[in-house]
Write a protein that holds these residues in place. Structure first.
Motif, mmCIF file in Angstrom:
data_model
loop_
_atom_site.group_PDB
_atom_site.id
_atom_site.type_symbol
_atom_site.label_atom_id
_atom_site.label_comp_id
_atom_site.label_asym_id
_atom_site.label_seq_id
_atom_site.Cartn_x
_atom_site.Cartn_y
_atom_site.Cartn_z
ATOM 1 N N ASP A 1 0.825 -1.214 0.000
ATOM 2 C CA ASP A 1 0.000 0.000 0.000
ATOM 3 C C ASP A 1 0.859 1.263 0.000
ATOM 4 O OD1 ASP A 1 -2.082 -1.788 0.219
ATOM 5 O OD2 ASP A 1 -2.392 -1.453 2.356
ATOM 6 N N SER A 2 1.795 1.341 0.929
ATOM 7 C CA SER A 2 2.587 2.560 1.058
ATOM 8 C C SER A 2 3.567 2.739 -0.104
ATOM 9 C CB SER A 2 3.346 2.566 2.392
ATOM 10 O OG SER A 2 4.200 1.448 2.513
ATOM 11 N N THR A 3 4.128 1.635 -0.598
ATOM 12 C CA THR A 3 5.066 1.743 -1.720
ATOM 13 C C THR A 3 4.345 2.190 -2.984
ATOM 14 O OG1 THR A 3 6.401 -0.033 -0.750
ATOM 15 C CG2 THR A 3 6.861 0.557 -3.035
ATOM 16 N N LEU A 4 3.155 1.624 -3.219
ATOM 17 C CA LEU A 4 2.379 2.051 -4.383
ATOM 18 C C LEU A 4 1.939 3.504 -4.231
ATOM 19 C CD1 LEU A 4 1.045 1.349 -7.094
ATOM 20 C CD2 LEU A 4 -1.022 0.751 -5.808
ATOM 21 N N LEU A 5 1.607 3.917 -3.004
ATOM 22 C CA LEU A 5 1.202 5.313 -2.786
ATOM 23 C C LEU A 5 2.314 6.269 -3.195
ATOM 24 C CD1 LEU A 5 -0.688 7.513 -1.752
ATOM 25 C CD2 LEU A 5 0.231 7.117 0.542
ATOM 26 N N LEU A 6 3.533 5.975 -2.782
ATOM 27 C CA LEU A 6 4.656 6.845 -3.129
ATOM 28 C C LEU A 6 4.834 6.914 -4.641
ATOM 29 C CD1 LEU A 6 7.039 8.606 -2.306
ATOM 30 C CD2 LEU A 6 8.404 6.536 -2.016
ATOM 31 N N TYR A 7 4.776 5.770 -5.305
ATOM 32 C CA TYR A 7 4.932 5.750 -6.763
ATOM 33 C C TYR A 7 3.761 6.466 -7.445
ATOM 34 C CZ TYR A 7 5.378 4.033 -11.546
ATOM 35 O OH TYR A 7 5.485 3.954 -12.916
ATOM 36 N N SER A 8 2.548 6.267 -6.923
ATOM 37 C CA SER A 8 1.367 6.902 -7.511
ATOM 38 C C SER A 8 1.451 8.424 -7.398
ATOM 39 C CB SER A 8 0.099 6.404 -6.818
ATOM 40 O OG SER A 8 -0.070 5.017 -6.994
ATOM 41 N N LEU A 9 1.928 8.931 -6.251
ATOM 42 C CA LEU A 9 2.083 10.376 -6.091
ATOM 43 C C LEU A 9 3.193 10.909 -6.986
ATOM 44 C CD1 LEU A 9 1.596 10.840 -2.232
ATOM 45 C CD2 LEU A 9 0.009 11.448 -4.082
ATOM 46 N N TYR A 10 4.203 10.066 -7.235
ATOM 47 C CA TYR A 10 5.261 10.430 -8.181
ATOM 48 C C TYR A 10 4.650 10.667 -9.559
ATOM 49 C CZ TYR A 10 8.838 9.246 -11.685
ATOM 50 O OH TYR A 10 9.647 9.221 -12.796
ATOM 51 N N LEU A 11 3.740 9.778 -9.987
ATOM 52 C CA LEU A 11 3.064 9.933 -11.276
ATOM 53 C C LEU A 11 2.065 11.093 -11.245
ATOM 54 C CD1 LEU A 11 2.295 6.201 -12.216
ATOM 55 C CD2 LEU A 11 4.159 7.642 -13.069
ATOM 56 N N TYR A 12 1.395 11.248 -10.113
ATOM 57 C CA TYR A 12 0.372 12.296 -9.991
ATOM 58 C C TYR A 12 0.981 13.694 -10.052
ATOM 59 C CZ TYR A 12 -3.851 14.673 -8.387
ATOM 60 O OH TYR A 12 -4.952 15.500 -8.294
ATOM 61 N N GLU B 1 2.276 22.340 -8.378
ATOM 62 C CA GLU B 1 3.464 21.503 -8.254
ATOM 63 C C GLU B 1 3.701 21.160 -6.787
ATOM 64 O OE1 GLU B 1 6.927 22.559 -10.647
ATOM 65 O OE2 GLU B 1 5.758 24.207 -11.524
ATOM 66 N N PHE B 2 4.108 19.949 -6.547
ATOM 67 C CA PHE B 2 4.431 19.523 -5.187
ATOM 68 C C PHE B 2 5.590 18.537 -5.226
ATOM 69 C CE2 PHE B 2 1.351 16.475 -6.776
ATOM 70 C CZ PHE B 2 1.789 15.248 -6.292
ATOM 71 N N LYS B 3 6.245 18.373 -4.093
ATOM 72 C CA LYS B 3 7.371 17.456 -3.991
ATOM 73 C C LYS B 3 7.002 16.303 -3.052
ATOM 74 C CE LYS B 3 10.853 21.096 -4.637
ATOM 75 N NZ LYS B 3 12.021 21.795 -4.015
ATOM 76 N N ILE B 4 7.674 15.167 -3.250
ATOM 77 C CA ILE B 4 7.436 14.009 -2.392
ATOM 78 C C ILE B 4 8.767 13.454 -1.894
ATOM 79 C CG2 ILE B 4 5.244 13.292 -3.421
ATOM 80 C CD1 ILE B 4 6.881 11.243 -5.092
ATOM 81 N N ILE B 5 8.703 12.821 -0.732
ATOM 82 C CA ILE B 5 9.851 12.101 -0.198
ATOM 83 C C ILE B 5 9.334 10.904 0.589
ATOM 84 C CG2 ILE B 5 9.912 13.671 1.803
ATOM 85 C CD1 ILE B 5 12.887 13.016 2.075
ATOM 86 N N GLY B 6 9.915 9.762 0.348
ATOM 87 C CA GLY B 6 9.531 8.574 1.094
ATOM 88 C C GLY B 6 10.202 8.575 2.461
ATOM 89 N N TYR C 1 13.503 5.291 -10.224
ATOM 90 C CA TYR C 1 12.666 6.434 -10.593
ATOM 91 C C TYR C 1 13.179 7.734 -9.969
ATOM 92 C CZ TYR C 1 9.457 2.803 -12.145
ATOM 93 O OH TYR C 1 8.905 1.724 -12.778
ATOM 94 N N ASP C 2 14.315 7.643 -9.325
ATOM 95 C CA ASP C 2 14.925 8.818 -8.683
ATOM 96 C C ASP C 2 13.970 9.445 -7.658
ATOM 97 O OD1 ASP C 2 17.103 10.466 -8.267
ATOM 98 O OD2 ASP C 2 16.413 11.976 -9.700
ATOM 99 N N ILE C 3 13.252 8.592 -6.932
ATOM 100 C CA ILE C 3 12.343 9.065 -5.887
ATOM 101 C C ILE C 3 13.125 9.161 -4.580
ATOM 102 C CG2 ILE C 3 10.249 8.570 -4.560
ATOM 103 C CD1 ILE C 3 9.203 7.017 -6.975
ATOM 104 N N PRO C 4 13.199 10.327 -3.967
ATOM 105 C CA PRO C 4 13.986 10.482 -2.735
ATOM 106 C C PRO C 4 13.414 9.662 -1.578
ATOM 107 C CG PRO C 4 12.679 12.448 -3.166
ATOM 108 C CD PRO C 4 12.541 11.584 -4.375
ATOM 109 N N LEU C 5 14.334 9.126 -0.759
ATOM 110 C CA LEU C 5 13.943 8.282 0.362
ATOM 111 C C LEU C 5 14.774 8.627 1.589
ATOM 112 C CD1 LEU C 5 12.478 5.756 1.555
ATOM 113 C CD2 LEU C 5 14.381 4.391 0.657
ATOM 114 N N TYR C 6 14.087 8.769 2.716
ATOM 115 C CA TYR C 6 14.750 8.994 3.998
ATOM 116 C C TYR C 6 14.498 7.768 4.872
ATOM 117 C CZ TYR C 6 15.654 10.790 8.698
ATOM 118 O OH TYR C 6 16.112 10.959 9.976
ATOM 119 N N LYS C 7 15.566 7.207 5.421
ATOM 120 C CA LYS C 7 15.451 6.023 6.281
ATOM 121 C C LYS C 7 16.002 6.331 7.665
ATOM 122 C CE LYS C 7 17.917 3.172 3.931
ATOM 123 N NZ LYS C 7 18.588 1.911 3.595
ATOM 124 N N GLU C 8 15.347 5.735 8.657
ATOM 125 C CA GLU C 8 15.786 5.957 10.036
ATOM 126 C C GLU C 8 15.501 4.717 10.869
ATOM 127 O OE1 GLU C 8 13.944 8.572 13.539
ATOM 128 O OE2 GLU C 8 14.841 9.819 11.966
#
Length: 253
Positions: A37-48, A59-64, A86-93
């Motif tokens: 669910d969450s992975t598809l959401l990030l990709y879907s917002l990337y397309l949106y 225009e808006f920006k996204i970060i996982g 897809y060059d989608i930015p990701l922050y991990k902690e």
């Protein structure tokens, strides 16, 4: 474009139009568990992003944002590698959430409500540290319906979560772009796009009240297929609400 993701994007567009989820200039942190669910959401917002720019001129920006609960989940690298393509930015902690939950067991089990609270708090903190003004979660239409029934059965109230909710204390806004997408739509898009997902390491996974509710509703839908769409409609069909009109509020609990 595959039919599954087309339907999901159409549901995001409708949710955005109906509830004003996304504004020009937003920076949206997407809470990533590693599940579908969450992975598809990030990709879907990337397309949106592209649709919103061309159609609505915003225009808006996204970060996982992935918070490792340290329950012993599978390596998140497979999802990270997919997002990198897809060059989608990701922050991990990394976090100590699993340790904290194990110190506060109830009836020898992890408290789901406490886990949800801790996860949301960690995601909010990370989102604000990365300049986000909004946080998006992958809760979908089936989740909203299940929450409605859980609240009626266990809480004595007719309520579910909101598509958009501003938290004044934290000064951040929650959005749920999948509010009109059913889990079947999400699963179809995930299959078509070969989106990777990792299994939750939570010991409660598959043994919660929500899972029991999911199974109950599945049986009901087999007998009454139209119920699923109608349950979702009932959540925003305010013109048709007809409940008891209590004359003495003091008797209301």
């Amino acid at each position: 474009m595959a039919s599954g993701i087309k339907k999901v994007l159409a549901s995001i567009r409708k949710a955005d139009e109906d509830y004003g989820l996304i504004s020009d200039g937003d920076v949206i942190g997407v809470g990533l568990s590693g599940g579908k669910d969450s992975t598809l959401l990030l990709y879907s917002l990337y397309l949106y992003q592209f649709l919103a720019k061309s159609t609505f001129h915003k225009e808006f920006k996204i970060i996982g944002i992935h918070i490792d609960l340290n329950f012993g989940e599978a390596d998140y690298g497979i999802v990270e590698k997919w997002l990198d393509a897809y060059d989608i930015p990701l922050y991990k902690e990394s976090s100590r959430i699993a340790d904290i939950l194990k110190m506060h067991l109830k009836n020898d089990a992890i408290q789901c409500s406490l886990c949800s609270k801790l996860k949301k708090g960690a995601v909010i903190k990370a989102a604000k540290a990365n300049g986000c003004n909004k946080v998006a979660f992958g809760h979908h239409a089936d989740d909203a319906i299940e929450t409605l029934f859980l609240n009626m059965i266990y809480g004595g109230k007719i309520a579910t979560f909101d598509p958009l909710m501003h938290l004044s204390k934290e000064d951040i806004t929650f959005i749920r772009p999948f509010i009109y997408a059913f889990e079947s739509d999400i699963k179809k898009a995930v299959r078509e796009l070969h989106i990777p997902a990792i299994k939750s390491g939570c010991p409660n996974d598959g043994f919660t009240q929500r899972e029991a509710m999911k199974n109950m509703l599945k049986e009901l839908y087999q007998q009454y297929p139209q119920a699923k769409e109608n349950f979702l409609l009932s959540l925003h069909n305010k013109k048709q609400i007809n409940l008891f009109d209590l004359k003495n509020p003091k008797n209301d609990r």
